[in-house]
Design a protein around this motif. Structure first.
Motif, PDB file in Angstrom:
ATOM      1  N   THR A 110       0.843  -1.196   0.000  1.00  0.00           N
ATOM      2  CA  THR A 110       0.000   0.000   0.000  1.00  0.00           C
ATOM      3  C   THR A 110       0.878   1.245   0.000  1.00  0.00           C
ATOM      4  O   THR A 110       2.090   1.174   0.241  1.00  0.00           O
ATOM      5  CB  THR A 110      -0.919   0.032   1.235  1.00  0.00           C
ATOM      6  OG1 THR A 110      -0.098   0.056   2.417  1.00  0.00           O
ATOM      7  CG2 THR A 110      -1.818  -1.194   1.282  1.00  0.00           C
ATOM      8  N   ASP A 111       0.244   2.412  -0.248  1.00  0.00           N
ATOM      9  CA  ASP A 111       0.980   3.668  -0.138  1.00  0.00           C
ATOM     10  C   ASP A 111       0.813   4.226   1.270  1.00  0.00           C
ATOM     11  O   ASP A 111       0.238   3.573   2.152  1.00  0.00           O
ATOM     12  CB  ASP A 111       0.527   4.665  -1.207  1.00  0.00           C
ATOM     13  CG  ASP A 111      -0.936   5.072  -1.054  1.00  0.00           C
ATOM     14  OD1 ASP A 111      -1.537   4.783   0.002  1.00  0.00           O
ATOM     15  OD2 ASP A 111      -1.478   5.679  -1.993  1.00  0.00           O
ATOM     16  N   THR A 114      -1.124   6.350   2.456  1.00  0.00           N
ATOM     17  CA  THR A 114      -2.507   6.578   2.880  1.00  0.00           C
ATOM     18  C   THR A 114      -3.271   5.277   3.106  1.00  0.00           C
ATOM     19  O   THR A 114      -4.424   5.300   3.532  1.00  0.00           O
ATOM     20  CB  THR A 114      -3.256   7.416   1.826  1.00  0.00           C
ATOM     21  OG1 THR A 114      -3.383   6.651   0.613  1.00  0.00           O
ATOM     22  CG2 THR A 114      -2.513   8.713   1.541  1.00  0.00           C
ATOM     23  N   LYS A 124       4.512  -0.858   3.096  1.00  0.00           N
ATOM     24  CA  LYS A 124       3.978   0.486   2.871  1.00  0.00           C
ATOM     25  C   LYS A 124       5.053   1.329   2.197  1.00  0.00           C
ATOM     26  O   LYS A 124       6.141   1.517   2.739  1.00  0.00           O
ATOM     27  CB  LYS A 124       3.547   1.119   4.190  1.00  0.00           C
ATOM     28  CG  LYS A 124       2.896   2.484   4.040  1.00  0.00           C
ATOM     29  CD  LYS A 124       2.323   2.974   5.361  1.00  0.00           C
ATOM     30  CE  LYS A 124       1.108   2.156   5.762  1.00  0.00           C
ATOM     31  NZ  LYS A 124       0.431   2.731   6.952  1.00  0.00           N
TER      32      LYS A 124
END
Length: 254
Positions: free
Chosen positions: A46-47, A49, A118
């Motif tokens: 995921t990024d 956010t 992340k």
């Protein structure tokens, strides 16, 4: 062709189909039995956010042999690297516009090391490397698993240098009985291959010998990892007690 020959023809055909089906079933079962002595890495990228990142290139490199495996995250940001040799891996995630991320992951026998990555945005080429190994959990299996690491295998004072003594380091074990199942209820494997005595249903290796035939002893120094699994999936099967898997040491680049 007379009437008798015509009558026998379908019988021969059905027998042939039956024999072929049986052989294929045995072959498939044998292949399935040999799929449990390695490990896997799986997770999601995921990024910052929390939004999933598809198309991320994820590479796992074995630190001891430099062998690597690469995959790409799916539309949901998930990735999976199955059937990896045991050892310590450097997991690298790369995607244009994001910081390259590197983490250390330990792959153990018959386990899926689940890890979520992340990635942060980047305007210049940079790499974020996590030097400490990340704690990974197997969230893919309901099996109760205990893995004895290489240093423990070598340092433990085992009575008679018998690897079956390491069973007692797992919860729910009394002697060689797992979760109350009789002592012959364990499925012993070496590198995923069958290691069961066909007559006594105990470990075939490390017996004292049968009918004057010398037994085979497996040196403790040859064992890399020792795993005990109970309550596993149908992939393990065979015995109700547990699956005991020994993984033999392999070579490195050192």
């Amino acid at each position: 062709m007379n009437a008798r020959e015509r009558k026998m023809e379908p019988m021969v055909s059905s027998r042939f189909v039956g024999v072929v089906s049986f052989v294929l079933a045995v072959a498939i079962a044998a292949l399935c039995d040999a799929q449990t002595f390695r490990g896997s890495i799986a997770g999601r990228v995921t990024d910052a956010t929390g939004a999933v990142l598809p198309g991320v290139t994820v590479t796992a490199t074995n630190n001891a042999t430099a062998q690597s495996r690469t995959t790409t995250t799916s539309d949901t940001g998930d990735f999976s690297l199955p059937d990896l040799a045991l050892g310590t891996y450097t997991l690298e995630a790369t995607l244009q516009g994001f910081q390259t991320l590197k983490v250390t992951v330990e792959v153990t026998v018959s386990r899926v090391s689940s890890i979520d990555l992340k990635m942060g945005l980047s305007t210049v080429a940079e790499t974020v490397q996590v030097s400490a190994a990340i704690l990974t959990l197997d969230t893919k299996s309901t099996a109760l698993s205990n893995v004895i690491q290489p240093k423990q295998v070598q340092d433990l004072p085992l009575n008679g240098r018998d690897f079956t003594r390491m069973l007692q380091l797992s919860p729910g074990v009394a002697g060689t009985s797992v979760n109350g199942v009789r002592t012959r209820g364990n499925n012993y494997q070496i590198d995923g291959a069958d290691n069961n005595d066909a007559f006594q249903n105990i470990a075939a290796v490390n017996q004292g010998g049968v009918s004057g035939i010398a037994g085979t002893l497996l040196p403790i120094e040859a064992i890399d990892q020792f795993s005990v699994q109970s309550g596993g999936s149908a992939e393990m099967g065979r015995n109700a007690g547990s699956t005991v898997n020994l993984v033999i040491k392999s070579g490195t680049n050192d």
